[in-house]
Design an enzyme around this catalytic site. Structure first.
Site, PDB file in Angstrom:
ATOM      1  CG  HIS A 121       5.942   3.897   9.019  1.00 57.74           C
ATOM      2  ND1 HIS A 121       4.776   3.922   8.308  1.00 57.74           N
ATOM      3  CD2 HIS A 121       5.903   2.771   9.774  1.00 57.74           C
ATOM      4  CE1 HIS A 121       4.055   2.841   8.623  1.00 57.74           C
ATOM      5  NE2 HIS A 121       4.723   2.131   9.515  1.00 57.74           N
ATOM      6  CG  ASP A 198       5.883   9.149  12.583  1.00 60.30           C
ATOM      7  OD1 ASP A 198       5.417   8.747  13.666  1.00 60.30           O
ATOM      8  OD2 ASP A 198       5.992   8.427  11.579  1.00 60.30           O
ATOM      9  CD  GLN A 201       8.567   2.149  16.668  1.00 61.39           C
ATOM     10  OE1 GLN A 201       8.540   1.286  17.535  1.00 61.39           O
ATOM     11  NE2 GLN A 201       7.716   2.150  15.647  1.00 61.39           N
ATOM     12  CE  LYS A 224       3.445   1.314  15.633  1.00 53.57           C
ATOM     13  NZ  LYS A 224       4.112   1.989  14.512  1.00 53.57           N
ATOM     14  CB  CYS A 362       5.882   0.317   6.939  1.00 55.12           C
ATOM     15  SG  CYS A 362       4.536  -0.838   7.126  1.00 55.12           S
TER      16      CYS A 362
HETATM   17  C1  LIG Z   1       3.754   2.467  13.403  1.00 58.79           C
HETATM   18  C2  LIG Z   1       4.304   3.684  12.780  1.00 58.79           C
HETATM   19  C3  LIG Z   1       3.540   4.486  11.933  1.00 58.79           C
HETATM   20  C4  LIG Z   1       2.136   4.140  11.520  1.00 58.79           C
HETATM   21  O1  LIG Z   1       1.294   4.036  12.621  1.00 58.79           O
HETATM   22  P1  LIG Z   1      -0.201   3.473  12.448  1.00 58.79           P
HETATM   23  O2  LIG Z   1      -0.606   3.168  13.845  1.00 58.79           O
HETATM   24  O3  LIG Z   1      -0.097   2.236  11.592  1.00 58.79           O
HETATM   25  O4  LIG Z   1      -0.999   4.535  11.800  1.00 58.79           O
HETATM   26  C5  LIG Z   1       4.131   5.628  11.421  1.00 58.79           C
HETATM   27  N1  LIG Z   1       5.382   5.969  11.740  1.00 58.79           N
HETATM   28  C6  LIG Z   1       6.154   5.223  12.542  1.00 58.79           C
HETATM   29  C7  LIG Z   1       7.538   5.680  12.874  1.00 58.79           C
HETATM   30  C8  LIG Z   1       5.654   4.050  13.081  1.00 58.79           C
HETATM   31  O5  LIG Z   1       6.418   3.312  13.894  1.00 58.79           O
END
Ligand SMILES: *Cc1c(COP(=O)(O)O)cnc(C)c1O
Length: 404
Positions: A121, A198, A201, A224, A362
């Protein structure tokens, strides 16, 4: 077995009509919907205990502080962190990654390397690019294959004594690929590199165990995982959080301040400058309780069923191609239809009540890899149903007929 109708009744928004049709919400990869317990917990906080935390001796301030710290403990327990002070409240994944990348600025020089993957992302690319610009370190990219999987032998080749930090997602938001992070963490540590995962997701679908993973940092967003926007988590191993300088200066993060010198507060406060999103922090604990009540094993099994059903049904549509066919996937299906722009499909099916994401999600480098402008992405949650997938299929067929 989950009682899906009972679960759906927990989410007031799902019973809505959009453009005169029952809402089918398949944009869970962008943000999840919120159960009534979360919505009510937000008003309860403001109705009963709203006060600033860690400051006042008065009763409300103590109640708010207690609720905030209890929630931190829930999150610690949920991700199996060793200490509560390794759990830092941030505004979300983006903030968490920036805090770590910024902290590394004082540790890198032009001989060092930072590794990210081709599946990231933008939030897990741009902060590292900024770090490299600032320090002269080099950014290297772990490549992917046509299925949307990282090429792990290439990762092993890229790792060396120069690698100072690796940043990779647990699950790709654009394609749903589950990355082999256990192995990647082990390999990073073999060359002495730190590794940030990260988990934005992944956390909607599974319960990470940061001690078993042995990652140095794990980050995710509240919105999320059925929580509100504006709250997220930075987990860091104690030794790393102690080593990194704070990201922002201000109130709450100091021990003493004079014009000659300021000393920083202990963890976690060193990374929590200013008045935080108090309600968000408290309610994130409520959201995590809700998900654990449903059970992550149940969630994973059911979402896998939706993934298999949706994949099979979508592939029956002529000219439809699924982008991202990794062996290990979560319930995200990115697809395109021959000769039609994803945006056009998205616009027409919205008229039929169906919410999907269209575009680059993104993750422009992934779209460049496939030489496409974007995809249509349907991302399923545990409150979705097979009947909703049927509605998606019908809507896509209708859009295809209108557009070709
Ligand atoms: C949504 C997402 C982000 C960014 O998250 P924010 O809540 O917009 O800060 C980063 N990495 C992944 C894999 C995502 O799905």
């Amino acid at each position: 077995m989950l009682d899906i109708q009972k679960i759906r009744a927990d989410f007031p928004i799902l019973s809505q009509k959009v453009n005169g049709k029952p809402l089918v919400y398949f944009d869970n990869g962008a943000t999840s919907q919120k159960p009534i317990v979360v919505i009510e917990a937000i008003s309860k906080y403001y109705e009963e205990i709203n006060a600033n935390i860690h400051r006042g001796v008065h009763t409300l301030s103590q109640l708010a502080t207690d609720a905030y710290e209890i929630s931190r403990g829930k999150i610690q327990y949920h991700i199996n962190a060793k200490f509560a002070h390794e759990v830092i409240f941030t505004s979300g994944t983006t903030h968490s990654i920036n805090a770590v990348a910024n902290g590394f600025a004082s540790l890198l020089n032009e001989n060092d390397e930072v590794l990210v993957s081709a599946l990231e992302h933008h939030s897990n690319i741009v902060p590292w690019q900024m770090l490299c610009e600032k320090t002269g370190a080099k950014l290297k990219v772990i490549p992917m294959n046509e299925n949307g999987e990282l090429i792990i032998p290439e990762y092993e080749n890229l790792l060396s004594g120069k690698t100072k930090i690796v940043a990779v997602n647990h699950i790709s938001n654009a394609l749903g690929t589950i990355n082999p992070i256990e192995f990647m963490i082990k390999k990073a540590h073999e060359v002495g590199a730190a590794i940030l995962i990260d988990g934005a997701q992944a956390t909607p679908h599974l319960k990470p165990d940061v001690q078993a993973l042995d990652c140095d940092f794990y980050v995710f967003s509240g919105h999320k995982i059925c929580g509100p926007t504006g709250i997220g988590i930075l987990y860091g191993k104690e030794e790393w959080l102690n080593k990194l300088p704070p990201y922002q200066g201000g109130g709450e993060m100091i021990a003493t301040v004079s014009f000659e010198k300021t000393t920083y507060a202990d963890l976690p406060h060193k990374f929590e400058a200013g008045t935080p999103n108090i309600a968000g922090g408290i309610v994130l604990g409520t959201a995590i309780d809700y998900l654990n009540q449903i059970g992550f094993d149940n969630i994973a099994d059911y979402e896998h069923e939706l993934l298999e059903y949706g994949t099979k049904k979508l592939l029956e549509i002529e000219g439809l191609k699924i982008i991202g066919t990794a062996k290990e996937k979560t319930s995200v299906i990115s697809f395109n239809i021959d000769g039609i722009h994803p945006y056009d499909i998205g616009t027409i099916i919205d008229k039929l009540g169906i919410a999907v994401r269209t575009g680059h999600h993104c993750a422009q480098p992934i779209m460049d890899f496939y030489k496409i402008p974007g995809t249509i992405r349907a991302s399923f949650a545990f409150y979705n149903t097979k009947e909703e997938i049927d509605a998606l299929i019908e809507a896509v067929k209708k859009a295809q007929m209108m557009l070709s």
